[in-house]
Design a protein around this motif. Sequence first.
Motif, mmCIF file in Angstrom:
data_model
loop_
_atom_site.group_PDB
_atom_site.id
_atom_site.type_symbol
_atom_site.label_atom_id
_atom_site.label_comp_id
_atom_site.label_asym_id
_atom_site.label_seq_id
_atom_site.Cartn_x
_atom_site.Cartn_y
_atom_site.Cartn_z
ATOM 1 N N UNK A 1 98.255 -47.998 93.741
ATOM 2 C CA UNK A 1 97.388 -48.748 92.824
ATOM 3 C C UNK A 1 96.038 -49.046 93.478
ATOM 4 N N UNK A 2 96.072 -49.407 94.747
ATOM 5 C CA UNK A 2 94.825 -49.644 95.467
ATOM 6 C C UNK A 2 94.055 -48.335 95.638
ATOM 7 N N UNK A 3 94.782 -47.243 95.827
ATOM 8 C CA UNK A 3 94.140 -45.945 95.950
ATOM 9 C C UNK A 3 93.496 -45.527 94.626
ATOM 10 N N UNK A 4 94.106 -45.904 93.501
ATOM 11 C CA UNK A 4 93.499 -45.618 92.197
ATOM 12 C C UNK A 4 92.133 -46.285 92.113
ATOM 13 N N UNK A 5 92.043 -47.509 92.611
ATOM 14 C CA UNK A 5 90.743 -48.184 92.676
ATOM 15 C C UNK A 5 89.771 -47.423 93.558
ATOM 16 N N UNK A 6 90.288 -46.863 94.653
ATOM 17 C CA UNK A 6 89.448 -46.059 95.537
ATOM 18 C C UNK A 6 88.942 -44.796 94.856
ATOM 19 N N UNK A 7 89.807 -44.156 94.061
ATOM 20 C CA UNK A 7 89.394 -42.947 93.335
ATOM 21 C C UNK A 7 88.334 -43.271 92.280
ATOM 22 N N UNK A 8 88.517 -44.402 91.598
ATOM 23 C CA UNK A 8 87.525 -44.810 90.595
ATOM 24 C C UNK A 8 86.180 -45.095 91.269
ATOM 25 N N UNK A 9 86.216 -45.810 92.383
ATOM 26 C CA UNK A 9 84.957 -46.105 93.087
ATOM 27 C C UNK A 9 84.325 -44.817 93.619
ATOM 28 N N UNK A 10 85.151 -43.872 94.038
ATOM 29 C CA UNK A 10 84.636 -42.584 94.516
ATOM 30 C C UNK A 10 83.950 -41.820 93.380
ATOM 31 N N UNK B 1 76.079 -47.791 98.449
ATOM 32 C CA UNK B 1 77.260 -47.390 97.673
ATOM 33 C C UNK B 1 78.198 -46.485 98.460
ATOM 34 N N UNK B 2 77.619 -45.519 99.164
ATOM 35 C CA UNK B 2 78.442 -44.610 99.972
ATOM 36 C C UNK B 2 79.066 -45.365 101.145
ATOM 37 N N UNK B 3 78.320 -46.282 101.743
ATOM 38 C CA UNK B 3 78.864 -47.077 102.853
ATOM 39 C C UNK B 3 80.068 -47.914 102.397
ATOM 40 N N UNK B 4 79.929 -48.568 101.239
ATOM 41 C CA UNK B 4 81.027 -49.398 100.727
ATOM 42 C C UNK B 4 82.235 -48.525 100.387
ATOM 43 N N UNK B 5 81.985 -47.377 99.750
ATOM 44 C CA UNK B 5 83.075 -46.461 99.434
ATOM 45 C C UNK B 5 83.792 -45.982 100.690
ATOM 46 N N UNK B 6 83.015 -45.633 101.710
ATOM 47 C CA UNK B 6 83.613 -45.172 102.969
ATOM 48 C C UNK B 6 84.424 -46.287 103.631
ATOM 49 N N UNK B 7 83.891 -47.516 103.606
ATOM 50 C CA UNK B 7 84.634 -48.650 104.187
ATOM 51 C C UNK B 7 85.994 -48.805 103.511
ATOM 52 N N UNK B 8 85.999 -48.732 102.181
ATOM 53 C CA UNK B 8 87.242 -48.915 101.440
ATOM 54 C C UNK B 8 88.217 -47.779 101.717
#
Length: 195
Positions: free
Chosen positions: A141-150, A169-176
């Motif tokens: 479920x947390x990964x689904x959030x990661x895919x959406x943010x990606x 945006x890319x920095x935050x995505x990479x952190x997550x």
Amino acid sequence: MEMTMKISEEQVRKSKSAKLILLFAMVSMTMMFAGLTSAFVVSKSRADWLKNFELPSAFYYSTAVIIGCSIAFHLAKKAIQKDNRSATTGFLFATLLLGIAFVVLQFEGFGQIVKSGYYFTGKGSSITTTFLYVVTVTHLLHLAGGLISLLIVIYNHFKQKYNSTQTLGIELGAMYWHFLDLLWVYLFLFLYFFK
């Protein structure tokens, strides 16, 4: 000159605030998974706990894949910092494909568990497989959030919102994604050694 400094200061403040909010969210998620793994450890003493349960091979492959996700996202961040848009695009799509592969491998792992005769719910279930299911599905479920943010990062990349001076945006995505990677490696090692 003064206007440029104000914009720069505002960008720095916005960046720090966004990173702090994400860090707070990651700490909260870590606490939730610490609670789940603590419950797992406590439940190990139950008489109905499966002592000879083996993790499915798909989980091993998915671990390698999610590490690849993290590496690809890191390379995307490095590429945009050098204004290399084509490399950034390639690495972002590699992250997306590897993320989807991770999800597919997780479900393959669930299928392998069921083929072994263990179920997650119902008469054929055990507390061991139910815990495994809850922990991995919560991570998914947390990964689904990661895919959406990606997907949002990829969209913004195509709208040319990122460059060497604007990478938030890319920095935050990479952190997550690094967080998701570390979280899965922790869960995998935990499930491997504390089964």
